[in-house]
Design a protein around this motif. Structure first.
Motif, PDB file in Angstrom:
ATOM      1  N   ILE A   1     -51.136  36.579  36.715  1.00  0.00           N
ATOM      2  CA  ILE A   1     -50.739  37.950  36.421  1.00  0.00           C
ATOM      3  C   ILE A   1     -49.353  38.165  37.009  1.00  0.00           C
ATOM      4  O   ILE A   1     -49.167  38.075  38.219  1.00  0.00           O
ATOM      5  CB  ILE A   1     -51.753  38.957  36.995  1.00  0.00           C
ATOM      6  N   THR A   2     -48.372  38.425  36.132  1.00  0.00           N
ATOM      7  CA  THR A   2     -46.987  38.573  36.571  1.00  0.00           C
ATOM      8  C   THR A   2     -46.378  39.836  35.963  1.00  0.00           C
ATOM      9  O   THR A   2     -46.580  40.118  34.776  1.00  0.00           O
ATOM     10  CB  THR A   2     -46.140  37.350  36.159  1.00  0.00           C
ATOM     11  N   PRO A   3     -45.637  40.602  36.766  1.00  0.00           N
ATOM     12  CA  PRO A   3     -44.971  41.796  36.241  1.00  0.00           C
ATOM     13  C   PRO A   3     -43.627  41.437  35.622  1.00  0.00           C
ATOM     14  O   PRO A   3     -42.953  40.508  36.065  1.00  0.00           O
ATOM     15  CB  PRO A   3     -44.783  42.665  37.480  1.00  0.00           C
ATOM     16  N   ASP A   4     -43.217  42.199  34.584  1.00  0.00           N
ATOM     17  CA  ASP A   4     -41.878  42.016  34.046  1.00  0.00           C
ATOM     18  C   ASP A   4     -40.946  43.050  34.674  1.00  0.00           C
ATOM     19  O   ASP A   4     -41.349  43.802  35.568  1.00  0.00           O
ATOM     20  CB  ASP A   4     -41.874  42.063  32.516  1.00  0.00           C
TER      21      ASP A   4
ATOM     22  N   LEU B   1     -47.511  44.305  33.102  1.00  0.00           N
ATOM     23  CA  LEU B   1     -48.148  43.074  33.591  1.00  0.00           C
ATOM     24  C   LEU B   1     -48.456  42.130  32.431  1.00  0.00           C
ATOM     25  O   LEU B   1     -48.966  42.551  31.395  1.00  0.00           O
ATOM     26  CB  LEU B   1     -49.448  43.410  34.318  1.00  0.00           C
ATOM     27  N   ARG B   2     -48.149  40.860  32.635  1.00  0.00           N
ATOM     28  CA  ARG B   2     -48.519  39.823  31.677  1.00  0.00           C
ATOM     29  C   ARG B   2     -49.682  39.041  32.290  1.00  0.00           C
ATOM     30  O   ARG B   2     -49.534  38.434  33.339  1.00  0.00           O
ATOM     31  CB  ARG B   2     -47.357  38.890  31.395  1.00  0.00           C
ATOM     32  N   VAL B   3     -50.835  39.104  31.636  1.00  0.00           N
ATOM     33  CA  VAL B   3     -52.013  38.348  32.064  1.00  0.00           C
ATOM     34  C   VAL B   3     -52.056  37.107  31.181  1.00  0.00           C
ATOM     35  O   VAL B   3     -52.213  37.206  29.960  1.00  0.00           O
ATOM     36  CB  VAL B   3     -53.305  39.180  31.892  1.00  0.00           C
TER      37      VAL B   3
ATOM     38  N   SER C   1     -51.402  35.003  26.280  1.00  0.00           N
ATOM     39  CA  SER C   1     -51.163  36.109  27.199  1.00  0.00           C
ATOM     40  C   SER C   1     -51.490  37.456  26.557  1.00  0.00           C
ATOM     41  O   SER C   1     -51.629  37.569  25.337  1.00  0.00           O
ATOM     42  CB  SER C   1     -49.717  36.105  27.692  1.00  0.00           C
ATOM     43  N   HIS C   2     -51.608  38.442  27.426  1.00  0.00           N
ATOM     44  CA  HIS C   2     -51.895  39.821  27.048  1.00  0.00           C
ATOM     45  C   HIS C   2     -51.061  40.717  27.954  1.00  0.00           C
ATOM     46  O   HIS C   2     -50.955  40.472  29.159  1.00  0.00           O
ATOM     47  CB  HIS C   2     -53.389  40.113  27.230  1.00  0.00           C
ATOM     48  N   LEU C   3     -50.452  41.761  27.386  1.00  0.00           N
ATOM     49  CA  LEU C   3     -49.639  42.691  28.176  1.00  0.00           C
ATOM     50  C   LEU C   3     -50.452  43.927  28.522  1.00  0.00           C
ATOM     51  O   LEU C   3     -51.186  44.451  27.683  1.00  0.00           O
ATOM     52  CB  LEU C   3     -48.388  43.098  27.391  1.00  0.00           C
TER      53      LEU C   3
END
Length: 93
Positions: free
Chosen positions: A28-31, A36-38, A75-77
Motif C-alpha cells: 500500500i503506497t500513497p501517491d 493510496l495504491r493497493v 492494483s486498485h486506487l
C-alpha cells in the motif's frame, strides 16, 4: 525434507496442479495527491479478489476488485478520506 513432484508433461506459463501458489503480498503506497495504491503481483491463471472493511471486529468485508492475474502487478486506487480506517485482504480463487 524436500518434496519432489514430477509432472507428466511440461506446462510453461501455466500453474502446476498440486503445487500451492505463493501467498501474495499487498503493498500500500500513497501517491503525491494522497491517493493510496493497493497492489500485488498477480500470477497468471489465478483470480484475485481484493476486499476491505472499516471494522476488523464486526464489519463486513466488501469486494473492491476481482481480477485475473496476468503475470504482472495488479492494483486498485483508494481515497483514504472515504473512511477513518480501512483494512484490506486479498483472496486467491
Amino acid at each position: 525434507p524436500l518434496r519432489r513432484q514430477l509432472l507428466p508433461s511440461p506446462t510453461p506459463l501455466v500453474g502446476n496442479s498440486g503445487v500451492p501458489p505463493e501467498r501474495p503480498v499487498l503493498a500500500i503506497t500513497p501517491d503525491a495527491n494522497g491517493i493510496l495504491r493497493v497492489g500485488w503481483f498477480g500470477l497468471r491463471g489465478l483470480r484475485y479478489r481484493l476486499q476491505a472493511t472499516e471494522d476488523l471486529g464486526s464489519g463486513p468485508w466488501v469486494d473492491l476488485l476481482s481480477v485475473e492475474g496476468g503475470g504482472s502487478t495488479q492494483s486498485h486506487l483508494e481515497n483514504p478520506q472515504s473512511a477513518p480506517a480501512k483494512f484490506y485482504r486479498l483472496l486467491v480463487e
